[in-house]
Motif scaffolding. Structure first.
Motif, PDB file in Angstrom:
ATOM      1  N   UNK A  43       0.837  -0.988  -0.383  1.00  0.00           N
ATOM      2  CA  UNK A  43      -0.088  -0.145  -0.102  1.00  0.00           C
ATOM      3  C   UNK A  43       0.876   1.456   0.165  1.00  0.00           C
ATOM      4  N   UNK A  44       0.475   2.245  -0.160  1.00  0.00           N
ATOM      5  CA  UNK A  44       1.190   3.215  -1.046  1.00  0.00           C
ATOM      6  C   UNK A  44       0.150   4.487   0.400  1.00  0.00           C
ATOM      7  N   UNK A  45       0.839   4.340   2.165  1.00  0.00           N
ATOM      8  CA  UNK A  45       0.146   5.871   2.795  1.00  0.00           C
ATOM      9  C   UNK A  45       0.510   7.321   3.285  1.00  0.00           C
ATOM     10  N   UNK A  46       0.092   7.703   2.651  1.00  0.00           N
ATOM     11  CA  UNK A  46       0.432   8.694   2.969  1.00  0.00           C
ATOM     12  C   UNK A  46      -0.372  10.345   4.073  1.00  0.00           C
TER      13      UNK A  46
ATOM     14  N   UNK B  28      -0.247  -4.997  -7.893  1.00  0.00           N
ATOM     15  CA  UNK B  28      -0.584  -4.244  -8.349  1.00  0.00           C
ATOM     16  C   UNK B  28      -2.043  -3.702  -7.127  1.00  0.00           C
ATOM     17  N   UNK B  29      -2.308  -4.660  -6.871  1.00  0.00           N
ATOM     18  CA  UNK B  29      -3.208  -3.615  -5.858  1.00  0.00           C
ATOM     19  C   UNK B  29      -4.635  -3.416  -6.450  1.00  0.00           C
ATOM     20  N   UNK B  30      -6.222  -2.716  -5.703  1.00  0.00           N
ATOM     21  CA  UNK B  30      -7.551  -2.846  -6.115  1.00  0.00           C
ATOM     22  C   UNK B  30      -7.276  -2.237  -7.151  1.00  0.00           C
TER      23      UNK B  30
ATOM     24  N   UNK C 286       8.263  10.830   7.628  1.00  0.00           N
ATOM     25  CA  UNK C 286       8.242   9.699   6.777  1.00  0.00           C
ATOM     26  C   UNK C 286       7.413   8.504   7.509  1.00  0.00           C
ATOM     27  N   UNK C 287       6.118   7.698   6.505  1.00  0.00           N
ATOM     28  CA  UNK C 287       5.248   6.571   7.194  1.00  0.00           C
ATOM     29  C   UNK C 287       6.305   5.691   6.349  1.00  0.00           C
ATOM     30  N   UNK C 288       5.789   4.783   7.164  1.00  0.00           N
ATOM     31  CA  UNK C 288       6.450   3.514   6.782  1.00  0.00           C
ATOM     32  C   UNK C 288       5.688   2.994   6.187  1.00  0.00           C
ATOM     33  N   UNK C 289       6.166   1.410   5.529  1.00  0.00           N
ATOM     34  CA  UNK C 289       5.126   1.207   4.086  1.00  0.00           C
ATOM     35  C   UNK C 289       4.678  -0.420   4.952  1.00  0.00           C
ATOM     36  N   UNK C 290       3.337  -0.314   4.470  1.00  0.00           N
ATOM     37  CA  UNK C 290       2.343  -1.494   4.440  1.00  0.00           C
ATOM     38  C   UNK C 290       1.931  -2.467   3.532  1.00  0.00           C
ATOM     39  N   UNK C 291       1.973  -3.743   4.075  1.00  0.00           N
ATOM     40  CA  UNK C 291       1.268  -5.028   2.583  1.00  0.00           C
ATOM     41  C   UNK C 291      -0.024  -5.574   3.657  1.00  0.00           C
ATOM     42  N   UNK C 292      -1.015  -5.214   2.086  1.00  0.00           N
ATOM     43  CA  UNK C 292      -2.229  -6.137   2.118  1.00  0.00           C
ATOM     44  C   UNK C 292      -1.630  -7.607   1.709  1.00  0.00           C
ATOM     45  N   UNK C 293      -2.381  -8.581   2.881  1.00  0.00           N
ATOM     46  CA  UNK C 293      -1.861  -9.459   2.743  1.00  0.00           C
ATOM     47  C   UNK C 293      -3.388 -10.342   3.259  1.00  0.00           C
ATOM     48  N   UNK C 294      -2.510 -11.434   2.269  1.00  0.00           N
ATOM     49  CA  UNK C 294      -3.837 -12.348   2.436  1.00  0.00           C
ATOM     50  C   UNK C 294      -4.094 -13.964   2.863  1.00  0.00           C
TER      51      UNK C 294
END
Length: 303
Positions: free
Chosen positions: A168-171, A293-295, A257-265
């Protein structure tokens, strides 16, 4: 037809290979496929012998696809999807059972508009139920077997296991007008405590010793977004959710800055035998459409 061609089209071998390659572990593939590790290993060995190529590299930390394995992985996704869809449409022996899927509300609209309608069109006999909630709440429901499958946000790595679908791209998001970030105590619009983006925001601010307060808290992503647009607060959103009434904030605004986040199954520990093929089919479609790619890019977006 040659023996090699017949073996290469063994769908059960392909499904086991796909699970191992995507999960990076024979043990994880065995759990997902409800087989023993030795059975998964034997299936992959049979597939490698049939194709005459090594498909997975074994190591102390798991397995990774070789170049040939990566190519097979891409093509097998499409083959299995087409097979399951044809079986459902033309033979009347389509998948059945019940699948209860959990989604983060932030991404529900995009997934409901792309991946899930396609799955239901291919598998009309599957009883699909979709639940939206924060990732923390989804994790609790999955642990209590109230969900069979869930997509959850994970700030590395608070949730054990899971397959990464996309990053994901948290901002930092603020209103188009106004300088809320200049205030001594930053006003925030946040989800409840179970939201990974809430945790990202608070951790980043407290690492700088920046004072903040939650001026607006809601379980609804749309309410949080409205609070930002109306100039009430700053929040952390996926960059794709920024509207024309918002602007992205950064270091020039005094924000860290924000850390990266992941979307997981994630899969439930126990899945009914009658529902297992449907769960695996939906998981395969989610992987195919969303992997890295993401939704937002699951289907072409209208201009």
């Amino acid at each position: 037809m040659s023996e090699v061609s017949t073996a290469a089209l063994d769908l059960e071998l392909l499904r086991s290979f796909q699970a191992a390659a995507q999960l990076g572990s024979l043990a994880a593939a065995a759990q997902q496929r409800h087989r023993t590790v030795s059975a998964i290993s034997m299936q992959i060995k049979r597939l490698e012998e049939a194709l005459g190529s090594r498909l997975l590299e074994r190591g102390s930390r798991g397995v990774t696809p070789t170049a040939i394995g990566e190519a097979l992985l891409q093509e097998s996704r499409e083959l299995l999807r087409l097979h399951d869809g044809m079986l459902s449409r033309f033979t009347g022996r389509g998948l059945g059972g019940k699948v209860r899927l959990g989604l983060p509300e932030d991404y529900a609209r995009e997934l409901l508009g792309s991946v899930l309608p396609e799955f239901m069109a291919y598998h009309p006999d599957v009883l699909l139920e979709v639940v939206t909630a924060t990732s923390g709440e989804l994790a609790r429901q999955l642990n209590h077997s109230r969900l069979t499958l869930a997509v959850m946000l994970d700030r590395p790595h608070s949730l054990p296991g899971g397959e990464t679908l996309w990053h994901t791209t948290p901002v930092w998001a603020g209103p188009r007008r106004g300088e809320l970030s200049a205030r001594s105590r930053l006003p925030l619009a946040l989800h409840e405590v179970d939201c990974p983006y809430r945790a990202l925001a608070i951790e980043a601010l407290e690492s700088l010793g920046r004072h903040w307060h939650a001026v607006f808290t809601s379980t609804s992503i749309h309410a949080v977004e409205k609070a930002v647009e109306m100039g009430l607060a700053v929040s952390v959103l996926d960059r794709e959710r920024l509207t024309s009434a918002m602007r992205e904030l950064g270091s020039e605004d005094g924000l860290p800055p924000l850390k990266r986040c992941e979307a997981k199954l994630f899969f439930a520990r126990q899945i009914e035998v009658s529902s297992r093929p449907a769960v695996e089919a939906l998981a395969a479609l989610l992987r195919e459409r969303l992997h890295e790619r993401g939704p937002w890019h699951a289907v072409p977006r209208s201009t």
